[in-house]
Design a protein around this motif. Structure first.
Motif, PDB file in Angstrom:
ATOM      1  N   PHE A   3     -21.713 -20.331  34.519  1.00 27.23           N
ATOM      2  CA  PHE A   3     -20.308 -19.954  34.426  1.00 27.23           C
ATOM      3  C   PHE A   3     -20.020 -19.279  33.080  1.00 27.23           C
ATOM      4  CE2 PHE A   3     -15.775 -20.758  33.755  1.00 27.23           C
ATOM      5  CZ  PHE A   3     -15.251 -20.310  34.962  1.00 27.23           C
ATOM      6  N   VAL A   4     -20.531 -19.847  32.000  1.00 31.88           N
ATOM      7  CA  VAL A   4     -20.329 -19.277  30.664  1.00 31.88           C
ATOM      8  C   VAL A   4     -21.051 -17.936  30.550  1.00 31.88           C
ATOM      9  CG1 VAL A   4     -20.758 -19.624  28.201  1.00 31.88           C
ATOM     10  CG2 VAL A   4     -19.994 -21.541  29.608  1.00 31.88           C
ATOM     11  N   LEU A   5     -22.266 -17.859  31.065  1.00 33.85           N
ATOM     12  CA  LEU A   5     -23.003 -16.602  31.066  1.00 33.85           C
ATOM     13  C   LEU A   5     -22.226 -15.526  31.818  1.00 33.85           C
ATOM     14  CD1 LEU A   5     -25.608 -14.993  30.466  1.00 33.85           C
ATOM     15  CD2 LEU A   5     -26.529 -15.928  32.606  1.00 33.85           C
ATOM     16  N   ALA A   6     -21.674 -15.878  32.967  1.00 30.43           N
ATOM     17  CA  ALA A   6     -20.893 -14.926  33.758  1.00 30.43           C
ATOM     18  C   ALA A   6     -19.642 -14.469  33.002  1.00 30.43           C
ATOM     19  CB  ALA A   6     -20.495 -15.557  35.091  1.00 30.43           C
ATOM     20  N   GLN A   7     -19.017 -15.375  32.270  1.00 30.34           N
ATOM     21  CA  GLN A   7     -17.858 -14.989  31.461  1.00 30.34           C
ATOM     22  C   GLN A   7     -18.243 -13.935  30.430  1.00 30.34           C
ATOM     23  OE1 GLN A   7     -16.697 -18.918  30.047  1.00 30.34           O
ATOM     24  NE2 GLN A   7     -14.786 -18.763  31.209  1.00 30.34           N
ATOM     25  N   TRP A   8     -19.372 -14.134  29.751  1.00 27.89           N
ATOM     26  CA  TRP A   8     -19.821 -13.181  28.736  1.00 27.89           C
ATOM     27  C   TRP A   8     -20.195 -11.842  29.358  1.00 27.89           C
ATOM     28  CZ3 TRP A   8     -19.175 -13.273  23.693  1.00 27.89           C
ATOM     29  CH2 TRP A   8     -18.886 -14.480  23.081  1.00 27.89           C
ATOM     30  N   ILE A   9     -20.883 -11.885  30.489  1.00 27.80           N
ATOM     31  CA  ILE A   9     -21.265 -10.645  31.164  1.00 27.80           C
ATOM     32  C   ILE A   9     -20.023  -9.883  31.610  1.00 27.80           C
ATOM     33  CG2 ILE A   9     -22.367  -9.695  33.237  1.00 27.80           C
ATOM     34  CD1 ILE A   9     -24.437 -11.962  32.970  1.00 27.80           C
ATOM     35  N   ALA A  10     -19.100 -10.581  32.245  1.00 22.11           N
ATOM     36  CA  ALA A  10     -17.876  -9.924  32.713  1.00 22.11           C
ATOM     37  C   ALA A  10     -17.079  -9.353  31.543  1.00 22.11           C
ATOM     38  CB  ALA A  10     -17.032 -10.912  33.516  1.00 22.11           C
ATOM     39  N   ALA A  11     -16.978 -10.101  30.458  1.00 18.35           N
ATOM     40  CA  ALA A  11     -16.238  -9.613  29.287  1.00 18.35           C
ATOM     41  C   ALA A  11     -16.901  -8.365  28.706  1.00 18.35           C
ATOM     42  CB  ALA A  11     -16.141 -10.718  28.232  1.00 18.35           C
ATOM     43  N   ALA A  12     -18.234  -8.374  28.602  1.00 18.49           N
ATOM     44  CA  ALA A  12     -18.949  -7.211  28.069  1.00 18.49           C
ATOM     45  C   ALA A  12     -18.741  -5.996  28.965  1.00 18.49           C
ATOM     46  CB  ALA A  12     -20.442  -7.523  27.926  1.00 18.49           C
ATOM     47  N   LEU A  13     -18.820  -6.188  30.272  1.00 12.23           N
ATOM     48  CA  LEU A  13     -18.643  -5.074  31.194  1.00 12.23           C
ATOM     49  C   LEU A  13     -17.216  -4.528  31.156  1.00 12.23           C
ATOM     50  CD1 LEU A  13     -20.755  -6.423  34.183  1.00 12.23           C
ATOM     51  CD2 LEU A  13     -21.319  -4.484  32.694  1.00 12.23           C
ATOM     52  N   VAL A  14     -16.242  -5.408  31.047  1.00  8.83           N
ATOM     53  CA  VAL A  14     -14.843  -4.952  30.938  1.00  8.83           C
ATOM     54  C   VAL A  14     -14.647  -4.170  29.642  1.00  8.83           C
ATOM     55  CG1 VAL A  14     -12.454  -5.739  30.640  1.00  8.83           C
ATOM     56  CG2 VAL A  14     -13.866  -6.710  32.456  1.00  8.83           C
ATOM     57  N   LEU A  15     -15.201  -4.657  28.552  1.00  7.19           N
ATOM     58  CA  LEU A  15     -15.088  -3.951  27.272  1.00  7.19           C
ATOM     59  C   LEU A  15     -15.729  -2.565  27.351  1.00  7.19           C
ATOM     60  CD1 LEU A  15     -14.306  -3.888  24.282  1.00  7.19           C
ATOM     61  CD2 LEU A  15     -16.524  -4.934  23.784  1.00  7.19           C
ATOM     62  N   ILE A  16     -16.929  -2.483  27.907  1.00  6.97           N
ATOM     63  CA  ILE A  16     -17.600  -1.192  28.036  1.00  6.97           C
ATOM     64  C   ILE A  16     -16.799  -0.274  28.964  1.00  6.97           C
ATOM     65  CG2 ILE A  16     -19.717  -0.049  28.816  1.00  6.97           C
ATOM     66  CD1 ILE A  16     -21.191  -2.703  28.040  1.00  6.97           C
ATOM     67  N   SER A  17     -16.213  -0.836  30.002  1.00  4.65           N
ATOM     68  CA  SER A  17     -15.372  -0.050  30.903  1.00  4.65           C
ATOM     69  C   SER A  17     -14.151   0.511  30.186  1.00  4.65           C
ATOM     70  CB  SER A  17     -14.932  -0.915  32.089  1.00  4.65           C
ATOM     71  OG  SER A  17     -14.048  -0.207  32.912  1.00  4.65           O
ATOM     72  N   LEU A  18     -13.523  -0.301  29.368  1.00  2.00           N
ATOM     73  CA  LEU A  18     -12.350   0.161  28.615  1.00  2.00           C
ATOM     74  C   LEU A  18     -12.719   1.273  27.636  1.00  2.00           C
ATOM     75  CD1 LEU A  18     -10.513  -3.220  27.952  1.00  2.00           C
ATOM     76  CD2 LEU A  18      -9.816  -1.375  29.507  1.00  2.00           C
ATOM     77  N   ILE A  19     -13.900   1.199  27.049  1.00  2.70           N
ATOM     78  CA  ILE A  19     -14.353   2.274  26.161  1.00  2.70           C
ATOM     79  C   ILE A  19     -14.524   3.565  26.963  1.00  2.70           C
ATOM     80  CG2 ILE A  19     -16.267   3.053  24.706  1.00  2.70           C
ATOM     81  CD1 ILE A  19     -16.624   0.075  23.875  1.00  2.70           C
ATOM     82  N   HIS A  20     -15.051   3.459  28.178  1.00  5.50           N
ATOM     83  CA  HIS A  20     -15.187   4.649  29.025  1.00  5.50           C
ATOM     84  C   HIS A  20     -13.822   5.235  29.391  1.00  5.50           C
ATOM     85  CE1 HIS A  20     -19.411   3.580  29.387  1.00  5.50           C
ATOM     86  NE2 HIS A  20     -19.615   4.775  29.930  1.00  5.50           N
ATOM     87  N   VAL A  21     -12.850   4.381  29.650  1.00  4.91           N
ATOM     88  CA  VAL A  21     -11.490   4.874  29.932  1.00  4.91           C
ATOM     89  C   VAL A  21     -10.950   5.601  28.708  1.00  4.91           C
ATOM     90  CG1 VAL A  21      -9.103   4.165  30.401  1.00  4.91           C
ATOM     91  CG2 VAL A  21     -10.992   3.152  31.706  1.00  4.91           C
TER      92      VAL A  21
END
Length: 143
Positions: A3-21
């Motif tokens: 669960f914690v690993l998934a939180q970190w992965i999701a947060a990293a992917l959202v951050l990278i997505s926001l940079i792309h936006v």
């Protein structure tokens, strides 16, 4: 742990997505370091010029992966334990590993052109991040 690993992965992917936006909307921060260079007639040139639309599609794809990870472990709704989600996340993990290995010319651990700003960041940040994300995605998919 998953669960914690998934939180970190999701947060990293959202951050990278926001940079792309940000880049799709015209932002310039770090844009000189995220496109590989290839040898041209008059020296190194960018391998491609990403359009705003393509950059937004990449951002949307990254958000979709974050959503799949969230659904798999129950970050948003109760965990979805369907085989298709498990295999889709696994396929994405394999794509992350393939990105880390690279195309043998301009990106990945085995690139030929290693002297540009992108190449240095790719060796020390982008490719290792893809390996970590790939391993994390496999852990989330099969836990």
């Amino acid at each position: 742990m998953t669960f914690v690993l998934a939180q970190w992965i999701a947060a990293a992917l959202v951050l990278i997505s926001l940079i792309h936006v940000y880049w799709a909307l015209g932002g310039q921060w770090a844009s000189d370091a995220v496109v590989p260079l290839v040898q041209g007639d008059q020296g190194p040139r960018p391998a491609f010029k990403p359009s705003a639309l393509v950059t937004l599609v990449v951002a949307a794809g990254l958000l979709m992966i974050a959503l799949m990870v969230s659904l798999r472990v129950g970050l948003i709704v109760p965990a979805i334990d369907h085989w298709s989600l498990q295999w889709l996340i696994s396929a994405i993990a394999l794509m992350m590993f393939a990105r880390a290995i690279g195309d043998s010319e301009s990106m990945g651990f085995f690139k030929e052109h290693a002297e540009s700003k992108f190449a240095r960041l790719d060796t020390w940040a982008f490719s290792p991040l893809c390996v970590v994300l790939g391993a994390g995605l496999l852990a989330v998919a099969w836990a």
